[in-house]
Design a protein around this motif. Structure first.
Motif, short mmCIF file in Angstrom:
data_model
loop_
_atom_site.label_atom_id
_atom_site.label_comp_id
_atom_site.label_asym_id
_atom_site.label_seq_id
_atom_site.Cartn_x
_atom_site.Cartn_y
_atom_site.Cartn_z
N ASP A 1 -5.32 -0.72 -7.25
CA ASP A 1 -5.09 -1.32 -5.94
C ASP A 1 -5.92 -2.59 -5.79
O ASP A 1 -6.96 -2.75 -6.43
N GLU A 2 -5.44 -3.51 -4.95
CA GLU A 2 -6.08 -4.81 -4.76
C GLU A 2 -6.33 -5.50 -6.10
O GLU A 2 -7.41 -6.04 -6.37
N VAL B 1 -6.22 6.36 -8.67
CA VAL B 1 -6.23 5.07 -7.98
C VAL B 1 -7.59 4.42 -8.19
O VAL B 1 -8.63 5.03 -7.94
N LEU C 1 -10.10 1.48 -7.09
CA LEU C 1 -10.46 0.48 -6.09
C LEU C 1 -11.70 -0.24 -6.59
O LEU C 1 -12.83 0.09 -6.21
N GLY C 2 -11.49 -1.19 -7.47
CA GLY C 2 -12.63 -1.85 -8.11
C GLY C 2 -13.11 -0.99 -9.27
O GLY C 2 -13.27 0.22 -9.13
N THR C 3 -13.32 -1.61 -10.42
CA THR C 3 -13.75 -0.84 -11.59
C THR C 3 -14.39 -1.78 -12.60
O THR C 3 -14.44 -3.00 -12.40
N THR D 1 -7.95 -9.02 -6.71
CA THR D 1 -9.38 -9.30 -6.70
C THR D 1 -10.02 -9.10 -8.07
O THR D 1 -11.18 -9.45 -8.27
N SER E 1 0.83 -1.21 0.00
CA SER E 1 0.00 0.00 0.00
C SER E 1 0.86 1.25 0.00
O SER E 1 0.59 2.22 -0.73
N GLY F 1 -1.06 -5.73 -5.58
CA GLY F 1 -1.91 -6.73 -4.93
C GLY F 1 -1.15 -7.95 -4.46
O GLY F 1 0.05 -8.11 -4.71
#
Length: 365
Positions: free
Chosen positions: A89-90, A66, A68-70, A93, A51, A142
């Protein structure tokens, strides 16, 4: 930038510090290059500083965003509208069975690695085909859960992170403590953008060929523009920060079937059972029974019906193992043979075994 970066993150490979800095610098001149390599920051577990590393990439890079899920629709529209540096990020997932539109996202990230790539969509109100630019620098951050598509890995530079020891003194990162430095840095990087040669093809080490040459060319251009010992730094990093071997998802699945059958004494498994075992063994949590059927069909292996179940037979798989996979080392084969199957000097010889399978199919039995 390099000294600043070292204050906040730990890397076992010292070259990683230099490459993160060079990669961030290339985002300021990305239109000067024909390729923008993906930066894949990963670790085997949480608590390794990913991070913070992602925050520093954002801090150094041009016009960062950034994610965060898209979704793929958001992704290519954002790239077209803002020409950003994307920090996903992440990322672990995104490319799983539950990841939203993961196949389309993968296509956009793969295509957007090359200058001039476009995404086309039909405007349902006007029935006009709209064009969206897909070229943009992307950093993926990630856990390394082995789900990152090989097509993205082959377009990326790996930054593998591990936990720092207690003896490693790192400062706590807070971007708001360094706003003045960020303004100074931006002015310097804008100047760098003006001196990076347009579409330069710098000399590369002999070990960089084909796709590897594409990946590293822009970083060599930036290093040459900066001067000093930076060309030596990037040359050293290009030898250590590379993927040793990238195995496709399909090959991993086929290897998984061989590993499963090597550890059991049955001649067939139901499709769902084999799928579940592969997911547990290889961590391919995205694999479904339908996906297994599609992958193995490409290798010429199809299930046989028995008692209403689709059964995969060892004999059908063996031909594909021999054709597509490297032979297993002898030390992996011998432990799976019964003790009486070894000769006096340890060499394997045929063993007769009686195996009971719950099936009415004579071929399977």
């Amino acid at each position: 930038m390099l000294a600043f970066h070292r204050r906040f993150v730990h890397h076992e490979d010292e070259n990683a510090h230099a490459i993160v800095v060079l990669w961030a610098a290339h985002t300021w001149a990305v239109q000067s290059f024909t390729r923008s390599p993906r930066l894949y920051v990963n670790s085997p577990e949480p608590g390794c500083g990913k991070s913070t590393q992602g925050d520093l990439i954002k801090f150094f890079s041009h016009n960062p965003r950034v994610l965060l899920g898209t979704t793929a629709a958001v992704l290519f529209r954002l790239i077209d509208k803002e020409s950003p540096t994307l920090v996903v990020d992440e990322a672990d997932t995104v490319f799983t069975a539950n990841g939203p539109n993961s196949d389309t996202i993968r296509t956009v990230l793969n295509g957007g690695y090359a200058y001039g790539q476009k995404v086309y969509r039909t405007n349902m109100n006007t029935m006009v085909i709209d064009e969206f630019n897909a070229y943009a620098p992307v950093a993926l951050v990630g856990i390394d859960n082995q789900a990152m598509p090989p097509t993205i890995l082959t377009r990326s530079i790996p930054i593998k992170m591990t936990r720092a020891t207690r003896a490693t003194a790192l400062e706590v990162w807070d971007e708001y403590d360094h706003e003045g430095y960020r303004e100074y840095l931006e002015a310097q990087l804008i100047r760098l953008r003006d001196v990076v040669p347009y579409r330069e093809k710098p000399d590369l080490p002999d070990h960089l060929t084909n796709r590897d040459a594409e990946i590293w060319r822009c970083l060599f251009s930036v290093a040459n523009a900066v001067g000093g010992d930076w060309p030596d730094r990037v040359a050293a990093a290009s030898g250590s920060l590379r993927w040793d071997e990238i195995t496709s998802e399909q090959t991993k699945v086929l290897e998984g079937t061989r590993e499963i059958f090597a550890g059991i004494k049955v001649n067939a498994l139901a499709g769902q059972d084999l799928t579940d075992r592969i997911n547990k063994t290889d961590g391919l949590d995205f694999l479904t029974a339908k996906g297994l059927n599609s992958i193995l069909a490409a290798y010429g292996v199809r299930p046989k019906k028995s008692n209403g179940k689709s059964m995969y037979r060892r004999a059908d798989l063996e031909a594909s193992w021999d054709k597509w996979l490297d032979p297993l080392p002898i030390e992996e084969i011998l432990p799976n043979l019964p003790v009486e199957g070894l000769g006096e000097v340890g060499e394997p010889r045929p063993v007769a075994m009686s195996v009971v399978v719950d099936s009415d199919d004579e071929d399977i039995r």
